[in-house]
Design a protein around this motif. Structure first.
Motif, short mmCIF file in Angstrom:
data_model
loop_
_atom_site.label_atom_id
_atom_site.label_comp_id
_atom_site.label_asym_id
_atom_site.label_seq_id
_atom_site.Cartn_x
_atom_site.Cartn_y
_atom_site.Cartn_z
N SER A 68 0.83 -1.21 0.00
CA SER A 68 0.00 0.00 0.00
C SER A 68 0.87 1.26 0.00
CB SER A 68 -0.92 -0.01 1.23
OG SER A 68 -1.63 1.20 1.33
N CYS A 69 1.95 1.24 0.77
CA CYS A 69 2.85 2.38 0.79
C CYS A 69 3.46 2.64 -0.58
CB CYS A 69 3.97 2.15 1.82
SG CYS A 69 3.44 2.24 3.54
N THR A 70 3.82 1.58 -1.27
CA THR A 70 4.41 1.73 -2.60
C THR A 70 3.44 2.42 -3.54
OG1 THR A 70 5.70 -0.30 -2.26
CG2 THR A 70 5.46 0.49 -4.53
N SER A 71 2.18 2.02 -3.49
CA SER A 71 1.18 2.61 -4.38
C SER A 71 0.95 4.09 -4.09
CB SER A 71 -0.15 1.85 -4.28
OG SER A 71 -0.74 2.04 -3.00
N GLN A 72 1.29 4.53 -2.85
CA GLN A 72 1.13 5.93 -2.47
C GLN A 72 2.42 6.73 -2.60
OE1 GLN A 72 -1.30 6.38 1.34
NE2 GLN A 72 -1.05 4.15 1.31
N GLY A 73 3.49 6.08 -3.02
CA GLY A 73 4.77 6.77 -3.12
C GLY A 73 5.40 7.04 -1.77
N ILE A 74 5.14 6.17 -0.81
CA ILE A 74 5.74 6.28 0.52
C ILE A 74 6.90 5.29 0.59
CG2 ILE A 74 5.39 5.99 3.00
CD1 ILE A 74 2.42 6.64 2.56
N VAL A 75 8.08 5.79 0.87
CA VAL A 75 9.27 4.95 0.92
C VAL A 75 9.36 4.29 2.30
CG1 VAL A 75 11.77 4.85 0.65
CG2 VAL A 75 10.42 6.46 -0.71
N VAL A 76 9.53 2.97 2.32
CA VAL A 76 9.67 2.23 3.56
C VAL A 76 11.12 1.80 3.72
CG1 VAL A 76 8.94 0.20 4.87
CG2 VAL A 76 7.29 1.40 3.40
N ILE A 320 10.64 12.08 -8.22
CA ILE A 320 9.48 11.61 -8.97
C ILE A 320 9.34 10.10 -8.82
CG2 ILE A 320 8.35 11.60 -11.23
CD1 ILE A 320 10.38 13.90 -11.98
N PHE A 321 8.21 9.67 -8.28
CA PHE A 321 7.88 8.25 -8.17
C PHE A 321 6.96 7.89 -9.33
CE2 PHE A 321 8.68 10.04 -4.04
CZ PHE A 321 9.43 9.08 -3.38
N HIS A 322 7.30 6.88 -10.07
CA HIS A 322 6.49 6.53 -11.23
C HIS A 322 6.60 5.04 -11.55
CE1 HIS A 322 10.14 6.53 -13.82
NE2 HIS A 322 10.52 7.55 -13.06
N LYS A 323 5.73 4.59 -12.40
CA LYS A 323 5.79 3.21 -12.85
C LYS A 323 6.96 3.03 -13.80
CE LYS A 323 0.83 2.44 -12.27
NZ LYS A 323 -0.44 2.07 -12.94
N ASN A 324 7.47 1.84 -13.84
CA ASN A 324 8.63 1.53 -14.69
C ASN A 324 8.14 1.20 -16.09
OD1 ASN A 324 11.20 0.92 -15.55
ND2 ASN A 324 11.21 -1.13 -14.65
N ALA A 355 9.66 2.77 -10.47
CA ALA A 355 10.89 3.51 -10.77
C ALA A 355 10.89 4.82 -9.99
CB ALA A 355 11.00 3.77 -12.26
N TYR A 356 12.08 5.39 -9.90
CA TYR A 356 12.27 6.62 -9.11
C TYR A 356 13.30 7.48 -9.83
CZ TYR A 356 13.35 9.50 -4.95
OH TYR A 356 13.55 10.53 -4.06
N THR A 357 12.96 8.75 -10.02
CA THR A 357 13.82 9.68 -10.74
C THR A 357 14.07 10.93 -9.91
OG1 THR A 357 12.99 8.93 -12.89
CG2 THR A 357 14.04 11.10 -12.83
N LEU A 358 15.34 11.33 -9.84
CA LEU A 358 15.71 12.62 -9.25
C LEU A 358 16.11 13.55 -10.36
CD1 LEU A 358 17.80 11.55 -6.11
CD2 LEU A 358 15.40 12.28 -6.19
N ILE A 383 3.25 8.48 -9.96
CA ILE A 383 2.59 8.14 -8.70
C ILE A 383 2.61 9.32 -7.73
CG2 ILE A 383 2.68 6.62 -6.68
CD1 ILE A 383 4.05 4.55 -8.51
N ARG A 384 3.76 9.96 -7.64
CA ARG A 384 3.91 11.05 -6.69
C ARG A 384 5.13 11.87 -7.08
NH1 ARG A 384 3.89 10.26 -0.10
NH2 ARG A 384 3.78 12.48 0.45
N ILE A 385 5.11 13.15 -6.70
CA ILE A 385 6.25 14.01 -6.99
C ILE A 385 6.47 14.97 -5.82
CG2 ILE A 385 4.77 15.57 -8.30
CD1 ILE A 385 7.22 16.21 -10.06
N ARG A 386 7.73 15.15 -5.46
CA ARG A 386 8.10 16.07 -4.38
C ARG A 386 9.02 17.15 -4.93
NH1 ARG A 386 11.60 13.46 -0.14
NH2 ARG A 386 11.44 15.54 0.79
N ILE A 387 8.87 18.36 -4.37
CA ILE A 387 9.83 19.44 -4.60
C ILE A 387 10.73 19.52 -3.37
CG2 ILE A 387 10.18 21.92 -4.93
CD1 ILE A 387 7.44 22.03 -6.27
N ILE A 388 12.05 19.48 -3.58
CA ILE A 388 12.99 19.59 -2.47
C ILE A 388 13.90 20.79 -2.73
CG2 ILE A 388 14.76 18.41 -1.12
CD1 ILE A 388 13.69 15.77 -2.28
#
Length: 394
Positions: A68-76, A320-324, A355-358, A383-388
């Motif tokens: 469930s965390c993966t689908s929400q873009g939450i890193v465990v 950026i969290f996204h599908k591969n 997949a995950y992209t910076l 899936i999700r995107i953060r601004i840092i």
């Protein structure tokens, strides 16, 4: 930029002190950016949208809804190896207790009375005689941080050690003694060894890794040790196997009703990582993983997203969290170009279907950065995107 950390259980202060600065608040009741925990069950928890990462101060993550965390873009995150020495020492202690009835002997001595206790001891001590580990064969199933340490130290105790792990890493291979023989199959371990200790993660493939079939392959004087996860062993089959003299003894760190009150089964109260040193090491490692991710987007020791590390020098970074899927990088880069933004640096890693992209940007106008975030979020399969924002103290 500031972050709120929510904690469950008692997290060692040595770990929490990493967050005791102006950038962080802890357990204020605000919506958390990160969660730190040990054994708290989160499967029924609904995470607010603010949660970006969950750090488990320990190796196992069965108390966290990882999928469930993966689908929400939450890193465990977990902390592999941080409690390895504590678990290793308990396994070695259990091996020693399995061959020498030390506890029974000590309990018996406490029942003695009279002025000739020394003579009573000499007369009756034969009932507590045992045998030695030296020259016996130990099978270690799973050669991660814990398994590798046990294999090495058991060899130093004079045991003949056989290890099995089809997925052993290069780092682990360097740390295992050349004198630890590699088994090519699990059946080889089950058939040959006097003692078998299992150290593999629990998943759909390893649940009931040891059941009736595997028990029947073992020597009838074999001792099985399980300090990894209780569900790796089929308890019903195990009890039947001991009662039928298929194997001799079972020692585990996971209490279950059907295992209690059996003279050939020793159940410990989940003591594997219960040392002050292990709790501190796990807390420090978990906080380090979570802090690095929140401040830079870099990922280390995640169980659901790929490891990614990119030096952060640009004014802003998009995580950026996204599908591969094919052409995702092209779509992201084209979106930035369409908005007139220059990409300073980029890294992409995948893990199965995720997949995950910076994406590092030279742009300093936050309005434009927000526009890019909105545009990239609209792409299919994001899936999700953060601004840092880069901070000098990072």
């Amino acid at each position: 930029m500031s972050f709120e950390i929510q904690t469950y259980n008692n997290i060692a202060e040595e770990g929490l002190k990493r967050f005791r600065n102006a950038t962080y608040t802890i357990d204020t009741g605000a919506e958390p950016d990160g969660i730190m925990l040990r054994s708290q069950n989160l499967h029924e928890t609904t995470f607010p949208a603010s949660v970006k990462g969950i750090a488990r101060a320990g190796a196992g993550v069965n108390n966290i809804p990882v999928e469930s965390c993966t689908s929400q873009g939450i890193v465990v995150f977990n902390t592999p190896g941080a409690n390895a020495n504590a678990v290793k020492e308990l396994v070695l202690a259990s091996l020693l207790l399995s061959v020498r009835p030390i506890l029974k002997g000590a309990t018996w001595v406490q029942t003695l009375t009279g002025t000739d206790i020394d003579k009573q001891v000499e007369k009756e001590k034969k009932q507590f005689s045992g045998f030695e580990l030296e020259g016996k064969k130990l099978g270690v199933v799973g050669l991660g941080a814990i398994g590798a340490m046990i294999a090495n130290d058991a060899y130093r105790l004079g045991m003949d050690v056989v290890g099995y792990d089809p997925f052993v890493s290069v780092d682990t291979a360097w740390n295992i003694s050349r004198r630890v023989r590699r088994a090519l199959t699990l059946d080889e371990v089950f058939r040959e060894c006097d003692f078998i200790t299992i150290h593999v993660p629990l998943n759909d493939k390893t649940r009931h890794l040891i059941s009736t079939k595997e028990l029947q392959l073992m020597k009838n004087n074999a001792t099985l040790l399980n300090f990894a996860r209780g569900e790796l062993v089929d308890n019903q089959a195990l009890v039947e196997g001991i009662n039928n003299q298929t194997i001799k003894e079972y020692i585990t760190d996971f209490a279950s009703e059907e295992l209690l009150h059996h003279p050939q089964i020793t159940v410990l109260p989940h003591l594997g990582a219960s040392t002050s040193e292990a709790e501190i090491n796990c807390a420090k490692s978990a906080s380090r993983n979570l802090k690095l991710f929140l401040e830079t987007g870099n990922i280390q020791h995640s169980v659901n997203f790929p490891a990614v590390e990119l030096a952060f020098h640009s004014p802003y970074r998009l995580a950026i969290f996204h599908k591969n899927v094919p052409n995702m990088l092209g779509a992201i880069s084209s979106t930035a170009a369409d908005l007139g933004m220059n990409i300073d640096n980029l890294i992409n890693r995948s893990r199965d279907e995720i997949a995950y992209t910076l994406l590092d940007l030279s742009e300093t106008d936050i309005t434009k950065i927000n526009a890019l975030q909105t545009a990239v979020s609209a792409l299919n399969d994001v899936i999700r995107i953060r601004i840092i924002k880069h901070q000098e103290e990072n």
